[in-house]
Structure formats: C-alpha cells, structure tokens
Design an enzyme around this catalytic site. Sequence first.
Site, PDB file in Angstrom:
ATOM      1  N   GLY A  56       0.772  -1.239   0.000  1.00 20.03           N
ATOM      2  CA  GLY A  56       0.000   0.000   0.000  1.00 20.03           C
ATOM      3  C   GLY A  56       0.800   1.283   0.000  1.00 20.03           C
ATOM      4  N   GLU A 111       3.928   4.194   6.265  1.00 21.09           N
ATOM      5  CA  GLU A 111       2.717   3.366   6.153  1.00 21.09           C
ATOM      6  C   GLU A 111       1.670   4.130   5.344  1.00 21.09           C
ATOM      7  OE1 GLU A 111       1.260   0.766   5.891  1.00 21.09           O
ATOM      8  OE2 GLU A 111       0.648  -0.083   7.814  1.00 21.09           O
ATOM      9  N   ASP A 112       0.828   3.402   4.637  1.00 20.18           N
ATOM     10  CA  ASP A 112      -0.257   4.052   3.890  1.00 20.18           C
ATOM     11  C   ASP A 112      -1.386   4.451   4.826  1.00 20.18           C
ATOM     12  OD1 ASP A 112      -0.918   1.400   4.400  1.00 20.18           O
ATOM     13  OD2 ASP A 112      -1.701   0.988   2.394  1.00 20.18           O
ATOM     14  N   ASP A 115      -5.022   1.598  10.750  1.00 19.73           N
ATOM     15  CA  ASP A 115      -6.425   1.289  11.028  1.00 19.73           C
ATOM     16  C   ASP A 115      -6.502   0.814  12.483  1.00 19.73           C
ATOM     17  OD1 ASP A 115      -8.957   0.086  11.123  1.00 19.73           O
ATOM     18  OD2 ASP A 115      -8.858  -0.689   9.113  1.00 19.73           O
ATOM     19  N   LYS A 143      -7.059   6.227  10.892  1.00 17.56           N
ATOM     20  CA  LYS A 143      -8.467   6.136  11.299  1.00 17.56           C
ATOM     21  C   LYS A 143      -8.483   6.082  12.823  1.00 17.56           C
ATOM     22  CE  LYS A 143      -9.940   3.161   7.446  1.00 17.56           C
ATOM     23  NZ  LYS A 143     -10.388   1.771   7.169  1.00 17.56           N
ATOM     24  N   PHE A 164     -13.893   2.400   4.748  1.00 16.72           N
ATOM     25  CA  PHE A 164     -12.930   1.771   3.852  1.00 16.72           C
ATOM     26  C   PHE A 164     -12.552   2.728   2.716  1.00 16.72           C
ATOM     27  CE2 PHE A 164     -11.606  -0.974   0.347  1.00 16.72           C
ATOM     28  CZ  PHE A 164     -10.670  -1.765   0.999  1.00 16.72           C
ATOM     29  N   VAL A 165     -11.248   2.898   2.513  1.00 12.53           N
ATOM     30  CA  VAL A 165     -10.778   3.807   1.459  1.00 12.53           C
ATOM     31  C   VAL A 165      -9.943   3.074   0.426  1.00 12.53           C
ATOM     32  CG1 VAL A 165     -10.919   5.954   2.808  1.00 12.53           C
ATOM     33  CG2 VAL A 165      -8.840   4.549   2.915  1.00 12.53           C
ATOM     34  N   ASP A 171      -5.694  -0.663  -2.008  1.00  9.05           N
ATOM     35  CA  ASP A 171      -6.461  -1.510  -2.933  1.00  9.05           C
ATOM     36  C   ASP A 171      -7.771  -2.002  -2.322  1.00  9.05           C
ATOM     37  OD1 ASP A 171      -5.205  -3.287  -1.015  1.00  9.05           O
ATOM     38  OD2 ASP A 171      -5.839  -4.927  -2.321  1.00  9.05           O
ATOM     39  N   ARG A 177      -5.329   0.440  -6.840  1.00  7.27           N
ATOM     40  CA  ARG A 177      -4.119   1.104  -6.339  1.00  7.27           C
ATOM     41  C   ARG A 177      -3.687   2.243  -7.259  1.00  7.27           C
ATOM     42  NH1 ARG A 177      -2.040  -2.229  -2.307  1.00  7.27           N
ATOM     43  NH2 ARG A 177      -2.268  -4.469  -2.618  1.00  7.27           N
TER      44      ARG A 177
HETATM   45  P1  5GP Z   1      -4.065  -2.227  10.713  1.00  5.95           P
HETATM   46  O1  5GP Z   1      -3.052  -3.282  11.056  1.00  5.95           O
HETATM   47  O2  5GP Z   1      -3.711  -0.859  11.246  1.00  5.95           O
HETATM   48  O3  5GP Z   1      -5.460  -2.644  11.091  1.00  5.95           O
HETATM   49  O4  5GP Z   1      -4.139  -2.138   9.151  1.00  5.95           O
HETATM   50  C1  5GP Z   1      -3.088  -1.696   8.394  1.00  5.95           C
HETATM   51  C2  5GP Z   1      -3.202  -2.149   6.959  1.00  5.95           C
HETATM   52  O5  5GP Z   1      -4.532  -2.521   6.613  1.00  5.95           O
HETATM   53  C3  5GP Z   1      -2.835  -1.039   6.015  1.00  5.95           C
HETATM   54  O6  5GP Z   1      -1.471  -1.054   5.731  1.00  5.95           O
HETATM   55  C4  5GP Z   1      -3.680  -1.341   4.796  1.00  5.95           C
HETATM   56  O7  5GP Z   1      -2.981  -2.243   3.971  1.00  5.95           O
HETATM   57  C5  5GP Z   1      -4.886  -2.041   5.336  1.00  5.95           C
HETATM   58  N1  5GP Z   1      -6.034  -1.116   5.474  1.00  5.95           N
HETATM   59  C6  5GP Z   1      -6.527  -0.591   6.616  1.00  5.95           C
HETATM   60  N2  5GP Z   1      -7.583   0.192   6.368  1.00  5.95           N
HETATM   61  C7  5GP Z   1      -7.760   0.170   5.033  1.00  5.95           C
HETATM   62  C8  5GP Z   1      -8.694   0.816   4.161  1.00  5.95           C
HETATM   63  O8  5GP Z   1      -9.595   1.568   4.538  1.00  5.95           O
HETATM   64  N3  5GP Z   1      -8.532   0.563   2.832  1.00  5.95           N
HETATM   65  C9  5GP Z   1      -7.571  -0.272   2.348  1.00  5.95           C
HETATM   66  N4  5GP Z   1      -7.525  -0.433   1.031  1.00  5.95           N
HETATM   67  N5  5GP Z   1      -6.684  -0.898   3.143  1.00  5.95           N
HETATM   68  C10 5GP Z   1      -6.775  -0.666   4.475  1.00  5.95           C
END
Ligand code: 5GP
Length: 189
Positions: A56, A111-112, A115, A143, A164-165, A171, A177
């Site tokens: 991402g 990081e992208d 979440d 978020k 969700f984005v 993606d 992407r």
């Molecule tokens: P976390 O471990 O913080 O829950 O999630 C991190 C990863 O989940 C991010 O690097 C990304 O790849 C994916 N992710 C989290 N939220 C989103 C979202 O809203 N859209 C997309 N496409 N990927 C997300």
Amino acid sequence: MHFAPSETPEIVYCRDERFRLMIPNETLQTRITEIGSAINEEYDGKNPIFIGLLNGSFIFMADLIRNVTIDCEMDFIKLSSYGAEKISSGQVTEKKGLDAKIAGRHVIVVEDIVDTGLSMRYILEQMAHHQPASVKVVTLLHKPDATRENVQLDWVGFSIENKFVLGYGLDYGQLGRNLAAIYVLDEVS
Ligand code: 5GP
C-alpha cells in the site's frame, strides 16, 4: 473503472462497489510536501532510512522521498494483507523482511494507513530488535476511531473517518491502487 489518467472522477466503481472522491491528488501532494520539509529539517546530516510497508505505501513513499532533499536510503517490508476483504483479519504475518541493516540507523517507517494499529505495533516491535538509533513513523492516513493499539505516529497526513478507502496505493482486492486520489466507500444508508 476506465478513465483517462489525467481525470479525477468524483465517483469510481471497484469490484462493483461505489466509491466517492475523498482526498484529491493536489491535496495529498500539498500535505506530503509539508511532511517532506519537516523530515528535511529534522534529519539533515543523519542519512535516515525509510522503510515502506508493501504494497500500500509504494506510491506515498515515492512521492514522499521526492520531497526529501537530504541524503536518505530506503527499503521495504511486506506484511500480510486484507486479501479481498474490507475489514482487518486481526492477524499479522511477515511476507518479506528487511534487507537493510538498521542497527544504529535513523529509521522512518512509512505506512499508507493505520487502522487498528496492529500492523504498526508489529513493525515497531520488529524494528526494536535491530537496535536502530531512532524510529519514527509517518502514515498518510489514520483512522483514529478504529485504532485499538497505542502506537506512536509522528506524522499523520490526514485523519479520516472509520470507513474503507481506496486509491493512491490502497487496494480493494488488489484493484484500485492506480487511482491518483483517495476514494471512500459510498455506503448506501
Ligand atoms: P491495521 O493493522 O492498522 O489494522 O491495518 C493496516 C493495513 O490494513 C494497512 O497497511 C492497509 O494495507 C490495510 N487497510 C486498513 N484500512 C484500510 C482501508 O480503509 N482501505 C484499504 N484499502 N486498506 C486498508
């Protein structure tokens, strides 16, 4: 999802779901320039190493380091992804580890989106084992309402609602992407 690369459509469809424009590319670029300037000031003479989380962060990383004018290096790590789902599996596994040696180095994790924060907590724990001189984190999106882990975020591009984005590296089931802007799932209430 067929459009000319120069267009920024207000609405796109990805895997039959409707997404609406949330952050246009120009707004992303303005914020990324600000973050780049802050990094230039803080890391001058320190040759930081940027560590991007695949897949991402690849577009954000590319734009961010083009705003970094000091000496810097880069590497990537790949963790498990959401697959084709829109909610986190809650499981983090590593698919590609670090190639670079980071002991004694100034590390900037890129990081992208943060979440739940699970991926970031995992990465920061891994980094700590390698004894870097310092570790800071830059994430394009955060978020806050979804974040369960107390993770350090040093630069946040944009705090967004818990939806969700898609786009700009992010993606939905590997599609989307290549969108130049960030789009949000347009849920019908
Ligand atoms: P976390 O471990 O913080 O829950 O999630 C991190 C990863 O989940 C991010 O690097 C990304 O790849 C994916 N992710 C989290 N939220 C989103 C979202 O809203 N859209 C997309 N496409 N990927 C997300």
